[in-house]
Design a protein around this motif. Sequence first.
Motif, PDB file in Angstrom:
ATOM      1  N   ASP A 282       0.822  -1.150   0.009  1.00 51.41           N
ATOM      2  CA  ASP A 282       0.140  -0.021   0.197  1.00 51.41           C
ATOM      3  C   ASP A 282       0.708   1.188  -0.208  1.00 51.41           C
ATOM      4  O   ASP A 282       0.458   2.224   0.575  1.00 51.41           O
ATOM      5  N   THR A 283       1.925   1.271  -0.689  1.00 49.08           N
ATOM      6  CA  THR A 283       2.827   2.419  -0.645  1.00 49.08           C
ATOM      7  C   THR A 283       3.937   2.153  -1.951  1.00 49.08           C
ATOM      8  O   THR A 283       4.171   1.100  -2.341  1.00 49.08           O
ATOM      9  N   THR A 284       4.327   3.375  -2.492  1.00 53.41           N
ATOM     10  CA  THR A 284       4.850   3.416  -3.545  1.00 53.41           C
ATOM     11  C   THR A 284       6.546   3.521  -3.182  1.00 53.41           C
ATOM     12  O   THR A 284       7.289   3.609  -4.171  1.00 53.41           O
ATOM     13  N   GLU A 285       6.741   3.761  -2.065  1.00 52.46           N
ATOM     14  CA  GLU A 285       8.136   4.035  -1.534  1.00 52.46           C
ATOM     15  C   GLU A 285       8.903   3.065  -1.178  1.00 52.46           C
ATOM     16  O   GLU A 285       8.379   1.812  -0.849  1.00 52.46           O
ATOM     17  N   VAL A 286      10.269   3.132  -1.001  1.00 56.96           N
ATOM     18  CA  VAL A 286      11.021   2.362  -0.796  1.00 56.96           C
ATOM     19  C   VAL A 286      11.835   2.793   0.796  1.00 56.96           C
ATOM     20  O   VAL A 286      12.133   3.894   0.608  1.00 56.96           O
TER      21      VAL A 286
END
Length: 353
Positions: A282-286
Motif C-alpha cells: 500500500d505504498t510506492t516508497e522504498v
Amino acid sequence: MAEAVGGAARLVPAAVSVLALALLGACGDDEPTAGPTGGTGAGGAGSAAGDVPFELVTTDDLAVSPDGGRLLADCWDGRCTWDAATGELAQEPDGSSVAVAPDWSTVARVDDGDVVLVGLEDGEVVQTLRGLADAEVTDGSPVSAVAYSSDGALVAAAGLDGSVRVWSVDDGSEQAAFTAAYAPQVLAFSPDGALLALAGGGPVEVRDLDDGEAVATVGDSGRNGALAWTPDGRHLVGPGPDEAPTVWRLPGLQPVDELSGVRLHEAAVAPDGRTVAVTAFDTTEVRLWRPAALGRPGRARTLRGHTGEPGAVAFAPDGATVWSVAADDGVRGWDVRSGGPTTAYDLPVGPDR
C-alpha cells in the motif's frame, strides 16, 4: 527468480508463467524528488499507472549480477536484463525463471514437480532436480518456492504439500528432505548454507539442513513471504507481528528490532549487514532502514520515484546502489549515500504497443 542478497526466492505456484494478466489501474524524509535521469528512456510517459494494461515486469524478484553490471527480472513475455549503468534493456522471450544462481551461471525453472536448471546464456539443461511431484495439482506446478544457496552449490524447493527438498547442483543428489506444516512461499539459505529459513503461509521458521529439524520458530510472525539474512548469518529479517519488518537474532530467533507501522512486502540486507531496504504494501516508497540491532541506528530514509507499488529490492555488490522493481514502471535505482535517483531503466514493450 531469486533476490541477489539474502538467498530468498518466492514462486506463486499457480502463476509460474509471467504472462500475468494483472490489471494495474530520490530520497527525502519529507519531500519527493524528481524521477531518475539518463538512460535510453523507453519507459517514458507510458510507464504511468493506468497506461499499462498488463504486468510488464514481475515484482517477485530482482537479481543483480556478481559484478553489479546487470539486473534481471521476469517480464510479461520472458526475461528482461538491464545494463545497470545505461538502463538499456535486452528481452529474451520465453526465458522466464523462478530463481537465478548467485554467479549467474544458471537459472531455475519448474516443469510439473521438477526443478530444471538451465544455462542463463545458452538455455541448455544443466541439471534436473526431482522429488516434488504432486498428483493433485492439475492446473499448475506443485512447486511453491525455489532458492539457491549463496555459493550456488545447493538448490532448495518447496511443494504445495509442505514437502521441502534440497539438492546438490553438481550431481542432482538429494541433500536434505523434510515436511513443513504449511506450503512455504519463500525459502532463504543462511550464508553458510547450513540453515534454511521458511515463510509465507505460516510462521517464520529456520531448519537445520543436517537433520531437517526446526532450530527456531516465530509463532507470532506475519504470514507474508519475505526473508533476508545478514551476511554474517547472525540475524534474519522477516515479517513480525502485524507484518512489521523485524530483525531476529539467531540461533533462537529472538526479536531485537522492528520497523513499526509498516507492512513488509520485500526486504534485502546491504553487503555491510547494517542497512535493510524495505518495500511495503500500500505504498510506492522504498525505505532504507538502519536497525540499531545491526550496529547502525537511525531512522528510516524514504526513496521515492515509483508510480506503482514496488516489490523486490536488491543492493549492488558494493552497497552503493539499491534497486527495486514495480509492475507498471519497472526498475528504479537510488544512490545509497545521497538518496538521489540513478539511471532510468527501459520498460519492455507490451503486446499492445
